[in-house]
Design a protein around this motif. Structure first.
Motif, PDB file in Angstrom:
ATOM      1  N   ILE A  46       0.837  -1.202   0.000  1.00 21.96           N
ATOM      2  CA  ILE A  46       0.000   0.000   0.000  1.00 21.96           C
ATOM      3  C   ILE A  46       0.871   1.250   0.000  1.00 21.96           C
ATOM      4  O   ILE A  46       0.611   2.210  -0.735  1.00 21.96           O
ATOM      5  CB  ILE A  46      -0.955  -0.006   1.217  1.00 21.96           C
ATOM      6  CG1 ILE A  46      -1.902  -1.191   1.153  1.00 21.96           C
ATOM      7  CG2 ILE A  46      -1.732   1.292   1.309  1.00 21.96           C
ATOM      8  CD1 ILE A  46      -2.864  -1.177  -0.009  1.00 21.96           C
ATOM      9  N   PHE A  47       1.915   1.247   0.807  1.00 21.60           N
ATOM     10  CA  PHE A  47       2.802   2.413   0.854  1.00 21.60           C
ATOM     11  C   PHE A  47       3.535   2.622  -0.476  1.00 21.60           C
ATOM     12  O   PHE A  47       3.821   3.753  -0.860  1.00 21.60           O
ATOM     13  CB  PHE A  47       3.815   2.287   1.996  1.00 21.60           C
ATOM     14  CG  PHE A  47       3.238   2.608   3.352  1.00 21.60           C
ATOM     15  CD1 PHE A  47       2.545   3.786   3.567  1.00 21.60           C
ATOM     16  CD2 PHE A  47       3.398   1.738   4.422  1.00 21.60           C
ATOM     17  CE1 PHE A  47       2.024   4.095   4.808  1.00 21.60           C
ATOM     18  CE2 PHE A  47       2.873   2.045   5.668  1.00 21.60           C
ATOM     19  CZ  PHE A  47       2.182   3.222   5.861  1.00 21.60           C
ATOM     20  N   ILE A  97       1.706  13.400  -1.056  1.00 20.20           N
ATOM     21  CA  ILE A  97       2.348  14.442  -0.271  1.00 20.20           C
ATOM     22  C   ILE A  97       1.792  14.409   1.146  1.00 20.20           C
ATOM     23  O   ILE A  97       0.593  14.226   1.354  1.00 20.20           O
ATOM     24  CB  ILE A  97       2.104  15.825  -0.909  1.00 20.20           C
ATOM     25  CG1 ILE A  97       2.732  15.868  -2.299  1.00 20.20           C
ATOM     26  CG2 ILE A  97       2.644  16.939  -0.038  1.00 20.20           C
ATOM     27  CD1 ILE A  97       2.381  17.102  -3.089  1.00 20.20           C
ATOM     28  N   GLY A  98       2.658  14.605   2.137  1.00 20.13           N
ATOM     29  CA  GLY A  98       2.240  14.767   3.529  1.00 20.13           C
ATOM     30  C   GLY A  98       1.863  13.466   4.202  1.00 20.13           C
ATOM     31  O   GLY A  98       2.420  12.403   3.925  1.00 20.13           O
ATOM     32  N   ARG A  99       0.878  13.546   5.096  1.00 19.66           N
ATOM     33  CA  ARG A  99       0.498  12.386   5.891  1.00 19.66           C
ATOM     34  C   ARG A  99      -0.188  11.315   5.052  1.00 19.66           C
ATOM     35  O   ARG A  99      -0.241  10.162   5.462  1.00 19.66           O
ATOM     36  CB  ARG A  99      -0.439  12.815   7.025  1.00 19.66           C
ATOM     37  CG  ARG A  99       0.294  13.562   8.127  1.00 19.66           C
ATOM     38  CD  ARG A  99      -0.655  13.976   9.231  1.00 19.66           C
ATOM     39  NE  ARG A  99      -1.254  12.812   9.864  1.00 19.66           N
ATOM     40  CZ  ARG A  99      -2.432  12.845  10.482  1.00 19.66           C
ATOM     41  NH1 ARG A  99      -3.123  13.954  10.537  1.00 19.66           N
ATOM     42  NH2 ARG A  99      -2.910  11.773  11.041  1.00 19.66           N
ATOM     43  N   ARG A 100      -0.714  11.700   3.898  1.00 14.62           N
ATOM     44  CA  ARG A 100      -1.331  10.690   3.032  1.00 14.62           C
ATOM     45  C   ARG A 100      -0.300   9.682   2.550  1.00 14.62           C
ATOM     46  O   ARG A 100      -0.646   8.595   2.121  1.00 14.62           O
ATOM     47  CB  ARG A 100      -1.975  11.360   1.813  1.00 14.62           C
ATOM     48  CG  ARG A 100      -3.171  12.181   2.160  1.00 14.62           C
ATOM     49  CD  ARG A 100      -3.908  12.693   0.961  1.00 14.62           C
ATOM     50  NE  ARG A 100      -3.124  12.714  -0.262  1.00 14.62           N
ATOM     51  CZ  ARG A 100      -3.661  12.660  -1.477  1.00 14.62           C
ATOM     52  NH1 ARG A 100      -4.954  12.579  -1.601  1.00 14.62           N
ATOM     53  NH2 ARG A 100      -2.910  12.718  -2.542  1.00 14.62           N
ATOM     54  N   ARG A 101       0.950  10.031   2.651  1.00 16.08           N
ATOM     55  CA  ARG A 101       2.020   9.143   2.217  1.00 16.08           C
ATOM     56  C   ARG A 101       2.537   8.256   3.356  1.00 16.08           C
ATOM     57  O   ARG A 101       2.935   7.114   3.123  1.00 16.08           O
ATOM     58  CB  ARG A 101       3.165  10.001   1.679  1.00 16.08           C
ATOM     59  CG  ARG A 101       4.370   9.251   1.284  1.00 16.08           C
ATOM     60  CD  ARG A 101       5.434  10.210   0.841  1.00 16.08           C
ATOM     61  NE  ARG A 101       6.591   9.489   0.351  1.00 16.08           N
ATOM     62  CZ  ARG A 101       7.563  10.046  -0.323  1.00 16.08           C
ATOM     63  NH1 ARG A 101       7.524  11.330  -0.585  1.00 16.08           N
ATOM     64  NH2 ARG A 101       8.571   9.348  -0.729  1.00 16.08           N
ATOM     65  N   SER A 119      -6.701   6.844   0.643  1.00 18.12           N
ATOM     66  CA  SER A 119      -6.287   7.545  -0.571  1.00 18.12           C
ATOM     67  C   SER A 119      -5.987   6.568  -1.710  1.00 18.12           C
ATOM     68  O   SER A 119      -6.374   6.802  -2.859  1.00 18.12           O
ATOM     69  CB  SER A 119      -5.047   8.389  -0.300  1.00 18.12           C
ATOM     70  OG  SER A 119      -5.304   9.330   0.696  1.00 18.12           O
ATOM     71  N   VAL A 120      -5.322   5.485  -1.396  1.00 17.06           N
ATOM     72  CA  VAL A 120      -4.974   4.502  -2.422  1.00 17.06           C
ATOM     73  C   VAL A 120      -6.236   3.827  -2.947  1.00 17.06           C
ATOM     74  O   VAL A 120      -6.398   3.640  -4.155  1.00 17.06           O
ATOM     75  CB  VAL A 120      -3.967   3.473  -1.856  1.00 17.06           C
ATOM     76  CG1 VAL A 120      -3.838   2.273  -2.774  1.00 17.06           C
ATOM     77  CG2 VAL A 120      -2.631   4.129  -1.660  1.00 17.06           C
ATOM     78  N   HIS A 121      -7.141   3.495  -2.045  1.00 20.05           N
ATOM     79  CA  HIS A 121      -8.392   2.861  -2.465  1.00 20.05           C
ATOM     80  C   HIS A 121      -9.184   3.783  -3.394  1.00 20.05           C
ATOM     81  O   HIS A 121      -9.708   3.353  -4.423  1.00 20.05           O
ATOM     82  CB  HIS A 121      -9.220   2.486  -1.229  1.00 20.05           C
ATOM     83  CG  HIS A 121     -10.466   1.745  -1.554  1.00 20.05           C
ATOM     84  ND1 HIS A 121     -10.457   0.485  -2.090  1.00 20.05           N
ATOM     85  CD2 HIS A 121     -11.771   2.094  -1.420  1.00 20.05           C
ATOM     86  CE1 HIS A 121     -11.699   0.084  -2.281  1.00 20.05           C
ATOM     87  NE2 HIS A 121     -12.517   1.041  -1.883  1.00 20.05           N
TER      88      HIS A 121
END
Length: 151
Positions: free
Chosen positions: A24-25, A32-36, A45-47
């Protein structure tokens, strides 16, 4: 890894969970930011991105089909027949070309496309299609039905 009981199997989540999260990572590496970095935000976010990419593949197919239709329609209008007349005439002559092939021929091989449109027009005229005008009949096309009529 061998598990001696079901309880030990349930408790052990180590390596599999690590690789699942790592996958997933990897998909979120360009965010960008905490979404990463934060897994709970990353998974959402990935989904969401994967859902958009699935819709995008369908939309791409629709867009390409519309583009092919537009190109074929423009080329057939140059030759004085319609798209439906072309497709019906070609199918009656057992010339089984799909829309993508016809669009490529219309752009890169205009003389070949002109010959195909003449054949389709002659076949449609022979079949008594009212959509084909009398003046649009090609003179130099010989198809099986026309040869039988000339005898």
């Amino acid at each position: 890894m061998v598990f001696l009981s079901a309880q030990l199997f349930v408790r052990c989540r180590g390596p599999d969970e690590f690789w699942r999260k790592r996958q997933i990572f990897k998909l979120a590496a360009h965010y960008i930011g905490r979404r990463r970095n934060c897994y709970s935000l990353t998974i959402k976010s990935v989904h969401r991105a994967l859902q958009f990419s699935t819709k995008g593949r369908k939309l791409k197919k629709q867009d390409m089909r519309e583009l092919w239709e537009t190109r074929i329609d423009a080329a057939t209008n140059e030759h004085g027949i319609g798209l439906k007349v072309l497709l019906e005439g070609l199918s009656r002559c057992n010339i089984l070309l799909n829309r993508k092939s016809l669009a490529i021929l219309a752009i890169w091989e205009p003389r070949t496309f002109k010959c195909l449109s003449d054949i389709a027009c002659a076949k449609a005229k022979l079949g008594g299609d009212p959509k084909v005008a009398n003046n649009s009949m090609p003179e130099n096309v010989m198809i099986k039905g026309l040869v039988d009529e000339l005898d």
